[in-house]
Design a protein around this motif. Structure first.
Motif, PDB file in Angstrom:
ATOM      1  N   SER A 168       0.827  -1.200   0.000  1.00  0.00           N
ATOM      2  CA  SER A 168       0.000   0.000   0.000  1.00  0.00           C
ATOM      3  C   SER A 168       0.864   1.254   0.000  1.00  0.00           C
ATOM      4  CB  SER A 168      -0.926   0.008   1.225  1.00  0.00           C
ATOM      5  OG  SER A 168      -1.861  -1.042   1.159  1.00  0.00           O
ATOM      6  N   SER A 198     -10.468  10.186  -2.603  1.00  0.00           N
ATOM      7  CA  SER A 198     -10.988   9.006  -1.913  1.00  0.00           C
ATOM      8  C   SER A 198     -12.294   9.329  -1.202  1.00  0.00           C
ATOM      9  CB  SER A 198      -9.951   8.487  -0.912  1.00  0.00           C
ATOM     10  OG  SER A 198     -10.484   7.475  -0.100  1.00  0.00           O
ATOM     11  N   ARG A 206      -6.153   3.395  -0.928  1.00  0.00           N
ATOM     12  CA  ARG A 206      -5.245   2.496  -1.634  1.00  0.00           C
ATOM     13  C   ARG A 206      -5.778   2.155  -3.018  1.00  0.00           C
ATOM     14  NH1 ARG A 206      -3.626  -2.342  -3.277  1.00  0.00           N
ATOM     15  NH2 ARG A 206      -1.578  -3.158  -2.651  1.00  0.00           N
ATOM     16  N   ASP A 207      -7.104   1.978  -3.146  1.00  0.00           N
ATOM     17  CA  ASP A 207      -7.696   1.635  -4.432  1.00  0.00           C
ATOM     18  C   ASP A 207      -7.618   2.811  -5.402  1.00  0.00           C
ATOM     19  OD1 ASP A 207      -8.285  -0.855  -3.436  1.00  0.00           O
ATOM     20  OD2 ASP A 207     -10.355  -0.354  -2.889  1.00  0.00           O
ATOM     21  N   GLU A 210      -4.007   2.828  -6.499  1.00  0.00           N
ATOM     22  CA  GLU A 210      -3.674   1.711  -7.380  1.00  0.00           C
ATOM     23  C   GLU A 210      -4.236   1.937  -8.787  1.00  0.00           C
ATOM     24  OE1 GLU A 210      -3.545  -3.135  -7.065  1.00  0.00           O
ATOM     25  OE2 GLU A 210      -5.075  -2.043  -5.954  1.00  0.00           O
ATOM     26  N   ARG A 211      -5.439   2.453  -8.864  1.00  0.00           N
ATOM     27  CA  ARG A 211      -6.030   2.720 -10.181  1.00  0.00           C
ATOM     28  C   ARG A 211      -5.222   3.773 -10.923  1.00  0.00           C
ATOM     29  NH1 ARG A 211     -12.186   5.014 -11.251  1.00  0.00           N
ATOM     30  NH2 ARG A 211     -12.164   4.799 -13.531  1.00  0.00           N
TER      31      ARG A 211
END
Length: 226
Positions: A168, A198, A206-207, A210-211
């Motif tokens: 992460s 977010s 984190r998503d 990551e994207r």
């Protein structure tokens, strides 16, 4: 048995696959604990108890049966160090479980709580078709193996958490670098953009990171209005 435990320690050092390590521990228990014929490892998770690793289908079925009826040596072992059933045909502690286990050809059970500093992480259950299969010696050997199993499961879990934390951190660092370049901002401002995105999109930080790192896609938060 000490050389087997040493082998498991080496496996634990090199292996991140919890199922493989626990499978080796169950094989050791099945081979080294006098009287043991089948073995299963109950693991505790957010969705309750399950037996993802076992040495025979019968062990998995008997573990699941105890979860279903809410009683049995596996269930009781979560509250005490170990539980032994000498002969389920004459067992009064678990009136719903015992007859069903006997009907499936099991007469003796030996269950050990897998405990670490934070509490119970599961149960090691051993089954035998013979009555009075587990002696005091079997309990000593099984207890040693259960201690090894508890450490293995806890260590792998901690290792996985650390790996996830590091991953992460890395992906968030990559995403910050992309935003710093894209918007010509400092690191602190880039992280603030990630956090605001977010919150705005209701997607984990984190998503979002990551994207962005994988696809370059990023939903900027709405500009503040006066």
């Amino acid at each position: 048995m000490s050389h087997h435990l040493a082998g498991l320690a080496r496996l634990l050092e090199a292996e991140d696959d919890a199922a493989l390590v626990v499978q080796q521990i169950l094989r050791l228990a099945e081979n080294e604990v006098p009287g043991a014929v089948h073995a299963g490892a109950t693991m505790l998770g957010q969705d309750g108890a399950s037996t993802p690793v076992y040495t025979g289908e019968l062990a998995a079925r008997l573990d699941a049966l105890q979860y279903d009826v809410g009683q049995g040596p596996c269930v009781d072992a979560l509250l005490t160090e170990s539980v032994c059933a000498d002969d389920l045909a004459y067992e009064s502690r678990w009136p719903r479980f015992a007859p069903l286990a006997v009907a499936r050809g099991v007469r003796s059970v030996l269950a050990f709580r897998l405990s670490v500093r934070i509490g119970a992480v599961g149960v090691l259950s051993l089954y035998s078709p013979k009555p009075h299969a587990f002696t005091a010696a079997a309990e000593r050997v099984g207890g040693s193996i259960a201690a090894c199993a508890a450490i293995a499961m806890a260590t792998i879990g901690e290792r996985a958490q650390l790996r996830n934390a590091l991953e992460s951190r890395d992906v968030i660092g990559q995403a910050k670098g992309i935003l710093m370049e894209r918007y010509r901002v400092a690191a602190q401002e880039a992280f603030a953009l990630l956090s605001a995105s977010s919150q705005h999109t209701n997607v984990k930080l984190r998503d979002v990171a990551e994207r962005l790192a994988k696809t370059g896609e990023f939903t900027p938060p709405p500009a503040d209005r006066d």
